[in-house]
Design a protein around this motif. Structure first.
Motif, PDB file in Angstrom:
ATOM      1  N   GLN B 236      -5.411   5.772 -11.564  1.00 27.05           N
ATOM      2  CA  GLN B 236      -4.256   6.387 -10.903  1.00 27.05           C
ATOM      3  C   GLN B 236      -4.374   6.279  -9.390  1.00 27.05           C
ATOM      4  O   GLN B 236      -3.383   6.051  -8.687  1.00 27.05           O
ATOM      5  CB  GLN B 236      -4.152   7.862 -11.287  1.00 27.05           C
ATOM      6  CG  GLN B 236      -3.473   8.054 -12.606  1.00 27.05           C
ATOM      7  CD  GLN B 236      -3.507   9.498 -13.019  1.00 27.05           C
ATOM      8  OE1 GLN B 236      -3.488  10.378 -12.178  1.00 27.05           O
ATOM      9  NE2 GLN B 236      -3.567   9.728 -14.305  1.00 27.05           N
ATOM     10  N   GLU B 238      -6.028   3.947  -7.847  1.00 21.02           N
ATOM     11  CA  GLU B 238      -5.798   2.533  -7.537  1.00 21.02           C
ATOM     12  C   GLU B 238      -4.310   2.202  -7.612  1.00 21.02           C
ATOM     13  O   GLU B 238      -3.791   1.444  -6.793  1.00 21.02           O
ATOM     14  CB  GLU B 238      -6.576   1.646  -8.511  1.00 21.02           C
ATOM     15  CG  GLU B 238      -8.072   1.681  -8.259  1.00 21.02           C
ATOM     16  CD  GLU B 238      -8.802   0.584  -9.007  1.00 21.02           C
ATOM     17  OE1 GLU B 238      -8.262   0.101 -10.019  1.00 21.02           O
ATOM     18  OE2 GLU B 238      -9.911   0.222  -8.583  1.00 21.02           O
ATOM     19  N   ALA B 239      -3.639   2.788  -8.618  1.00 23.16           N
ATOM     20  CA  ALA B 239      -2.208   2.512  -8.764  1.00 23.16           C
ATOM     21  C   ALA B 239      -1.457   2.976  -7.526  1.00 23.16           C
ATOM     22  O   ALA B 239      -0.599   2.254  -6.998  1.00 23.16           O
ATOM     23  CB  ALA B 239      -1.663   3.199 -10.007  1.00 23.16           C
ATOM     24  N   ALA B 240      -1.795   4.163  -7.031  1.00 20.20           N
ATOM     25  CA  ALA B 240      -1.128   4.683  -5.842  1.00 20.20           C
ATOM     26  C   ALA B 240      -1.383   3.765  -4.650  1.00 20.20           C
ATOM     27  O   ALA B 240      -0.481   3.465  -3.867  1.00 20.20           O
ATOM     28  CB  ALA B 240      -1.620   6.094  -5.539  1.00 20.20           C
ATOM     29  N   ARG B 241      -2.623   3.291  -4.543  1.00 20.55           N
ATOM     30  CA  ARG B 241      -2.987   2.407  -3.450  1.00 20.55           C
ATOM     31  C   ARG B 241      -2.219   1.089  -3.572  1.00 20.55           C
ATOM     32  O   ARG B 241      -1.695   0.563  -2.600  1.00 20.55           O
ATOM     33  CB  ARG B 241      -4.481   2.139  -3.531  1.00 20.55           C
ATOM     34  CG  ARG B 241      -5.097   1.759  -2.227  1.00 20.55           C
ATOM     35  CD  ARG B 241      -6.587   2.011  -2.281  1.00 20.55           C
ATOM     36  NE  ARG B 241      -7.323   0.864  -1.786  1.00 20.55           N
ATOM     37  CZ  ARG B 241      -7.228   0.415  -0.543  1.00 20.55           C
ATOM     38  NH1 ARG B 241      -6.437   1.013   0.323  1.00 20.55           N
ATOM     39  NH2 ARG B 241      -7.922  -0.624  -0.159  1.00 20.55           N
ATOM     40  N   ASP B 242      -2.136   0.599  -4.798  1.00 19.57           N
ATOM     41  CA  ASP B 242      -1.440  -0.661  -5.044  1.00 19.57           C
ATOM     42  C   ASP B 242       0.037  -0.544  -4.703  1.00 19.57           C
ATOM     43  O   ASP B 242       0.661  -1.504  -4.282  1.00 19.57           O
ATOM     44  CB  ASP B 242      -1.614  -1.048  -6.516  1.00 19.57           C
ATOM     45  CG  ASP B 242      -1.094  -2.450  -6.803  1.00 19.57           C
ATOM     46  OD1 ASP B 242      -1.618  -3.388  -6.177  1.00 19.57           O
ATOM     47  OD2 ASP B 242      -0.168  -2.588  -7.604  1.00 19.57           O
ATOM     48  N   LEU B 243       0.584   0.657  -4.877  1.00 17.50           N
ATOM     49  CA  LEU B 243       1.999   0.863  -4.566  1.00 17.50           C
ATOM     50  C   LEU B 243       2.215   1.066  -3.072  1.00 17.50           C
ATOM     51  O   LEU B 243       3.327   1.339  -2.630  1.00 17.50           O
ATOM     52  CB  LEU B 243       2.541   2.066  -5.341  1.00 17.50           C
ATOM     53  CG  LEU B 243       2.663   1.841  -6.855  1.00 17.50           C
ATOM     54  CD1 LEU B 243       2.887   3.144  -7.574  1.00 17.50           C
ATOM     55  CD2 LEU B 243       3.786   0.868  -7.156  1.00 17.50           C
ATOM     56  N   GLY B 244       1.133   0.983  -2.310  1.00 19.36           N
ATOM     57  CA  GLY B 244       1.269   0.984  -0.862  1.00 19.36           C
ATOM     58  C   GLY B 244       0.904   2.279  -0.178  1.00 19.36           C
ATOM     59  O   GLY B 244       1.119   2.424   1.015  1.00 19.36           O
ATOM     60  N   ALA B 245       0.357   3.246  -0.926  1.00 16.52           N
ATOM     61  CA  ALA B 245       0.089   4.543  -0.327  1.00 16.52           C
ATOM     62  C   ALA B 245      -1.143   4.490   0.571  1.00 16.52           C
ATOM     63  O   ALA B 245      -2.160   3.932   0.190  1.00 16.52           O
ATOM     64  CB  ALA B 245      -0.113   5.583  -1.414  1.00 16.52           C
ATOM     65  N   PRO B 246      -1.050   5.077   1.777  1.00 10.79           N
ATOM     66  CA  PRO B 246      -2.251   5.235   2.584  1.00 10.79           C
ATOM     67  C   PRO B 246      -3.143   6.317   1.979  1.00 10.79           C
ATOM     68  O   PRO B 246      -2.682   7.123   1.161  1.00 10.79           O
ATOM     69  CB  PRO B 246      -1.714   5.664   3.950  1.00 10.79           C
ATOM     70  CG  PRO B 246      -0.368   6.239   3.685  1.00 10.79           C
ATOM     71  CD  PRO B 246       0.149   5.600   2.434  1.00 10.79           C
ATOM     72  N   ILE B 250      -2.392   9.478  -0.904  1.00  9.13           N
ATOM     73  CA  ILE B 250      -2.958   9.509  -2.263  1.00  9.13           C
ATOM     74  C   ILE B 250      -3.621  10.855  -2.514  1.00  9.13           C
ATOM     75  O   ILE B 250      -3.419  11.491  -3.548  1.00  9.13           O
ATOM     76  CB  ILE B 250      -3.970   8.370  -2.449  1.00  9.13           C
ATOM     77  CG1 ILE B 250      -3.310   7.021  -2.210  1.00  9.13           C
ATOM     78  CG2 ILE B 250      -4.582   8.428  -3.841  1.00  9.13           C
ATOM     79  CD1 ILE B 250      -4.253   5.847  -2.273  1.00  9.13           C
TER      80      ILE B 250
END
Lengths: 360, 340
Positions: B236, B238-246, B250
């Motif tokens: 989760q 990683e998913a947030a990071r992948d979606l562009g979150a700083p 996250i």
């Protein structure tokens, strides 16, 4: 927007272990490309390299012509769909889909409009206010796709996203994924160990083994013209008959096997005296009586077992050299009775002779 | 006004009423949360084990927790009397102990008991501050332990966190005194290095006290946090990071909401224990430090006024509960979440 993904000698080492070994490949913009391989072949590592969670220890990776070195996963034009989906359990479906937009500072109204639009794309238009755990497996799947598409990636990466679904749903989602890919028109890179998935969905497939790319081609090319013994046995069923090359000429060769001398195509130009394996697909192996051509290869076998599968019947034969599998379709006549002796035949052009698979 | 004898009867009846109320409340919460019904308690454990568990827990709770507390509560409503007058005609229920806490006199309500009230408020505020500070301090540690550390690093870190607690609490407080005293370790070092020209009064400014209290409860914050953060799926993040979150996004919007119950239980533990801390304020408190617990202690052992001490302790307990429940409300959690 869609982008080309180009790998040049990409290598990923974990200590002494090479998870990805010198992979070079260009994936065209808008292509549906699958990496196919058994578990542990490095395909997930390769996907994580493309998405930015793993830095390659060697080689370069370009997306849309831009070198991706040092660019984190949050800055790449890719979106990854995780094997576990990794949906946010405390958010609603709508909030999940809108997360990437929220991060980018879009207004609430814009987030909502875009999320609704995407939920319609994945046929979940009326489920936006539900909690994630109220959805079925296939619906969660589609939420994950919508969430990834929301950030308008140029490349969508999918890490075995269908592996948790049951068979019927999996087949349905294959068509769905393919349809979504056609609709949005971006590059899809799909990871799977299921050759059926790879064959039905992909424009091209890259078969991986022990970190290396064994062969790249369309599903048909991989199936009909395997270049290595691994590809021949991993993609589809194949009868493997090892032996020594006795004769080689004009792109064909004859090898001496435990089943007798057999002739097949020799695409890799194997020399006389070399160790080789002849592969023949089960649907190319027929009882001699039903063969409508003049087959070069004949062998004697006894019917060991029959498995009726509806459209086709799988027939297991035991022969002197080992067990063989034939698949008989409706046009191949009555399947032989168990225990009967049958003369089997196949054409030389339907068989391929390859060097044996090296130990990985 | 009810008599003391009736009071005693109520005292004994109260735990049973309370038990029924708590059972009803839990059943209500289960219904509101729409949890599926579970097989009965005796079904799951069998009759002999079930009866043993019931009796053991009931005896423990009643004999060791509820009745002594209730005894203190009852005591707090009675006047301080010479031994031979206890149970006599003057032994009636009264609010004079609470009146003393508020107004500094058992009879008059003319002026506030500023010293005690200020100390009381300071203690609550300081404990809140300590909880908050501890949360900020321990969150990165717990996050590292739960999401980043390898097995060996995790074991080492656990040991490093636990080892100091093998030392007695009072000894630890004195160690802090050694460090923070005006001729102590820290001042000597700072003076020697030339950063300061005269020693800083760490104890007088209560820096020593706060440091000691924050340090004393790190473990109680780290473990619930670690527990909660450990259950957050790495994919989760990683998913947030992948979606562009700083990274801060996250933490704030993906991880913290998922770890909310751990945060609540850590803060509750630290807050409750900090308000009730006695050794650290006694050893590390400067002349201006007015922690409430030493005052309560003095009611019992300096003034020898047990009813008044009981009233003070009860006021502190109620105030703590109000703060905790209000805090949980703010986080939209219920009491059972904090106990996870």
């Amino acid at each position: 927007m869609t982008a080309e993904v180009a790998l040049e000698g990409v290598t990923v080492r974990f200590g002494p272990f090479k998870a990805v070994d010198d992979v070079s490949l260009r994936i065209a913009p808008g292509e549906f490309f699958s990496f196919l391989g058994p578990s542990g072949c490095g395909k997930t590592t390769l996907l994580r390299t493309i998405s930015g969670f793993v830095e390659p220890t060697g080689g370069t990776l370009r997306i849309g012509g831009r070198d991706m070195r040092g660019i984190g996963p949050n800055k790449r034009p890719t979106a990854l769909i995780f094997q576990s989906l990794a949906l946010f359990p405390l958010m609603t479906v709508m909030e999940n889909v809108a997360y990437g937009l929220r991060v980018r500072g879009h207004s609430r109204a814009a987030q909502r409009a875009r999320a609704e639009e995407l939920l319609h794309v994945v046929a979940l238009g009326d489920q936006g206010s539900k909690r994630v755990d109220q959805l079925s497996g296939g619906q969660k799947q589609r939420v994950a796709i919508a969430r990834a598409l929301a950030v308008e990636p140029e490349v969508l990466l999918l890490d075995e996203p269908l592996s948790a679904l049951d068979l019927k749903l999996r087949q349905h989602m294959r068509n769905e994924l393919r349809a979504i890919q056609r609709r949005v028109g971006i590059t899809f890179i799909y990871i799977t160990h299921d050759q059926g998935e790879a064959l039905t969905m992909s424009d091209r497939i890259g078969v991986m083994r022990a970190g290396r790319l064994e062969q790249v081609g369309t599903g048909r090319a991989l199936y009909d013209q395997p270049e290595t013994a691994f590809v021949a046995s991993f993609v589809g069923e194949a009868n493997a008959m090892p032996g020594l090359v006795r004769d080689a000429s004009d792109g064909y060769a004859v090898i001496e096997t435990a089943f007798g001398p057999l002739q097949g195509r020799n695409p890799s130009g194997m020399k006389v005296g070399a160790q080789a394996v002849l592969f023949v697909r089960p649907e190319r192996l027929l009882p001699y009586s039903t063969a409508v051509f003049c087959p070069q290869n004949r062998l004697q076998a006894r019917v060991a077992d029959l498995a009726y599968e509806g459209q086709v019947t799988h027939v297991m034969f035991s022969a002197e050299g080992g067990r063989l599998l034939a698949v008989l379709g409706p046009r191949d006549g009555e399947p032989p009775a168990p225990g009967s002796d049958v003369s089997l035949a196949f054409a030389a052009r339907d068989a391929v002779i390859l060097p044996p698979a090296s130990q990985a | 006004m009810i008599s003391v004898a009736t009071g005693h009867r109520l005292l004994v009846a109260f735990p049973f009423v309370l038990g029924v109320l708590i059972w009803g409340w839990l059943a209500f919460e289960r219904r509101v949360a729409k949890l599926p019904p579970r097989p009965g308690f005796f079904r799951r454990n069998g009759w002999p084990v079930g009866i043993y568990l019931m009796l053991a827990v009931a005896l423990w709770l009643l004999g060791m927790v509820v009745l002594p507390q209730l005894f203190m509560v009852e005591l707090s409503f009675r006047p301080k009397l010479p031994f031979n007058q206890i149970g006599g005609p003057r032994d009636v229920y009264t609010l004079e102990n609470y009146r003393y806490f508020l107004f500094g006199s058992t009879t008059s309500t003319e002026s506030w008991n500023a010293v005690h009230l200020r100390s009381f408020a300071t203690t609550i505020m300081s404990a809140l501050f300590i909880s908050g500070f501890n949360l900020l301090l321990c969150y990165p540690i717990a996050f590292y332990m739960a999401q980043a550390a390898t097995g060996a690093q995790l074991r080492l870190l656990m040991l490093m966190l636990i080892a100091p607690y093998w030392v007695n609490e009072i000894l630890r407080a004195f160690a802090f005194r050694v460090i923070f005293a005006s001729s102590g370790l820290l001042n000597t070092m700072l003076l020697g290095a030339g950063f300061i020209v005269e020693p800083i009064d760490f104890i007088g400014r209560n820096i020593a006290l706060f440091s000691g209290l924050i340090y004393a409860y790190t473990l109680l914050m780290v473990f619930p946090l670690y527990n909660a953060l450990d259950s957050v799926e790495a994919a989760q993040i990683e998913a947030a990071r992948d979606l562009g979150a700083p990274w801060w996004h996250i933490h704030l919007f993906v991880i913290v909401p998922a770890a909310k119950s751990g945060i609540a239980s850590g803060c509750t533990l630290v807050f409750m224990l900090a308000t009730g801390a006695l050794a650290a304020p006694l050893v590390l408190g400067g002349p201006s430090a007015m922690w409430f617990t030493p005052i309560v202690y003095d009611r019992f052992y300096q003034v020898f006024n047990w009813p008044q001490g009981a009233a003070y302790a009860f006021v502190l307990l109620v105030a703590c509960l109000i703060v905790v429940v209000a805090g949980l409300r703010l986080l939209r959690l219920n009491l059972t979440d904090a106990a996870r």
